[in-house]
Design a protein around this motif. Sequence first.
Motif, PDB file in Angstrom:
ATOM      1  N   SER A  84       0.848  -1.191   0.000  1.00  0.00           N
ATOM      2  CA  SER A  84       0.000   0.000   0.000  1.00  0.00           C
ATOM      3  C   SER A  84       0.879   1.235   0.000  1.00  0.00           C
ATOM      4  N   VAL A  85       0.282   2.361  -0.361  1.00  0.00           N
ATOM      5  CA  VAL A  85       1.001   3.633  -0.220  1.00  0.00           C
ATOM      6  C   VAL A  85       0.739   4.217   1.164  1.00  0.00           C
ATOM      7  N   THR A 113      -6.069   4.946  -8.698  1.00  0.00           N
ATOM      8  CA  THR A 113      -6.839   5.512  -7.584  1.00  0.00           C
ATOM      9  C   THR A 113      -7.516   6.823  -8.001  1.00  0.00           C
ATOM     10  N   ALA A 114      -6.812   7.632  -8.784  1.00  0.00           N
ATOM     11  CA  ALA A 114      -7.413   8.879  -9.267  1.00  0.00           C
ATOM     12  C   ALA A 114      -8.599   8.572 -10.184  1.00  0.00           C
ATOM     13  N   GLY A 296      -9.904   1.556  -4.663  1.00  0.00           N
ATOM     14  CA  GLY A 296      -9.173   2.604  -5.382  1.00  0.00           C
ATOM     15  C   GLY A 296      -8.086   2.094  -6.317  1.00  0.00           C
ATOM     16  N   SER A 297      -7.269   1.193  -5.841  1.00  0.00           N
ATOM     17  CA  SER A 297      -6.127   0.726  -6.646  1.00  0.00           C
ATOM     18  C   SER A 297      -6.421  -0.587  -7.377  1.00  0.00           C
ATOM     19  N   ALA A 298      -7.697  -1.009  -7.364  1.00  0.00           N
ATOM     20  CA  ALA A 298      -8.023  -2.352  -7.838  1.00  0.00           C
ATOM     21  C   ALA A 298      -8.164  -2.478  -9.353  1.00  0.00           C
ATOM     22  N   THR A 299      -7.034  -2.354 -10.083  1.00  0.00           N
ATOM     23  CA  THR A 299      -7.031  -2.866 -11.457  1.00  0.00           C
ATOM     24  C   THR A 299      -6.059  -4.044 -11.430  1.00  0.00           C
ATOM     25  N   GLY A 304      -0.859  -6.073  -9.650  1.00  0.00           N
ATOM     26  CA  GLY A 304       0.312  -6.880  -9.993  1.00  0.00           C
ATOM     27  C   GLY A 304       1.595  -6.080  -9.784  1.00  0.00           C
ATOM     28  N   ILE A 305       1.571  -4.830 -10.232  1.00  0.00           N
ATOM     29  CA  ILE A 305       2.755  -3.962 -10.100  1.00  0.00           C
ATOM     30  C   ILE A 305       3.024  -3.646  -8.628  1.00  0.00           C
TER      31      ILE A 305
END
Length: 329
Positions: A84-85, A113-114, A296-299, A304-305
Amino acid sequence: TMQGARQLMKVYVTRRIPQEGLKVLTEAGVCKVSMWDSDEPVPRAELLKGVSGAHGLLCLLSDRIDTEVLDAAGPSLKVISTLSVGFDHIAINEIKKRGVRLGYTPDVLTDATAELTVALLLATARRLPEGVQEVKSGGWSTWKPLWLCGYGLSGSTVGVIGLGRIGLAIARRLKPFGVKRLLYSGRSAKPQAAEVEGEHVPLDTLVTESDFVVVSCSLTSDTQGLCDKAFFSKMKSNAVFINTSRGTVVNQEDLYEALSSGQIAAAGLDVTTPEPLPTDHPLLTLKNCVILPHIGSATYSTRGIMAALSANNLLAGVMGTAMPSELIL
Ligand code: NDP
Ligand code: DGY
């Protein structure tokens, strides 16, 4: 062989993570990986047992990393790498005191997330979940001039609380919708705000003048409970509130009051307190509140990255080399 003689570093991974991350860990050939191989959180007792004697810990934002976990790990622990960030789940002072390094995942999830924040804003302002529900339930009788109207971005004032990496990426995406003024608040003015013609204003000004208030700051002792009764009472009655930072930045009782009394128009939340939000939570009874399960970050690509980056951070931490993304404590 030389290889066989070398002591393998012990790392503990608190959840089943994307293949991209596991591949990095196994192919490095320098560590012995034990993983809580499930999509569900590791029970606390299992975590305390699993981390014992570890050199590295790869954790998630749902794991509370405190003194108890650090004590359970013991003096062997060199690095904590979070997938996570955000790092509000980690006792920063404690790990600093113990000389443990911290890896995290900035930048790689900023676009995803944006994008999700923009999707949530539009869905909330234009009442998409309500509309979808009306179609399914037969509530759609005909085209009606006064039915399911919402608010648009064209000509609006948008206020971004926390113009960091994600906040700026949100502003960049919103501007082309015809946003007239872009306000932001935070401890310091940002030179990069020029790109979106952002005006650094006091929080009060932002809250009072914005048609859309977007929260994208980090959770700190300053931002915890920032969006409370006083905050919502300053917002315009046609304003839409969006939060994709952390749930506890918002006082949810005060938000419920503001939404149910018509103090503000609508809210879209990707983060809540607690997570998951209990299905009988009062906020879920409101049509003007859209709640997503922290995606938010769920692609596929971003996750994977993130996994590969957190694995590389972990490896660098156990080897004592430069980390791709280290949070300097
Ligand atoms: P950054 O560190 O780049 O940005 C955080 C911003 O918060 C900074 O610009 C900082 O600005 C601002 N900030 C801190 N304190 C305050 C304050 N009191 N008032 C206003 N702003 C403040 O981090 P990112 O943009 O990469 O990430 C931000 C957060 O988003 C993460 O910490 C995480 O909690 C959340 N997040 C949520 C996701 C989701 O799935 N919903 C996905 C990814 C992140 P300044 O220093 O000027 O105050
Ligand atoms: C983070 O990274 O802090 C998010 O909340 C999940 O990607």
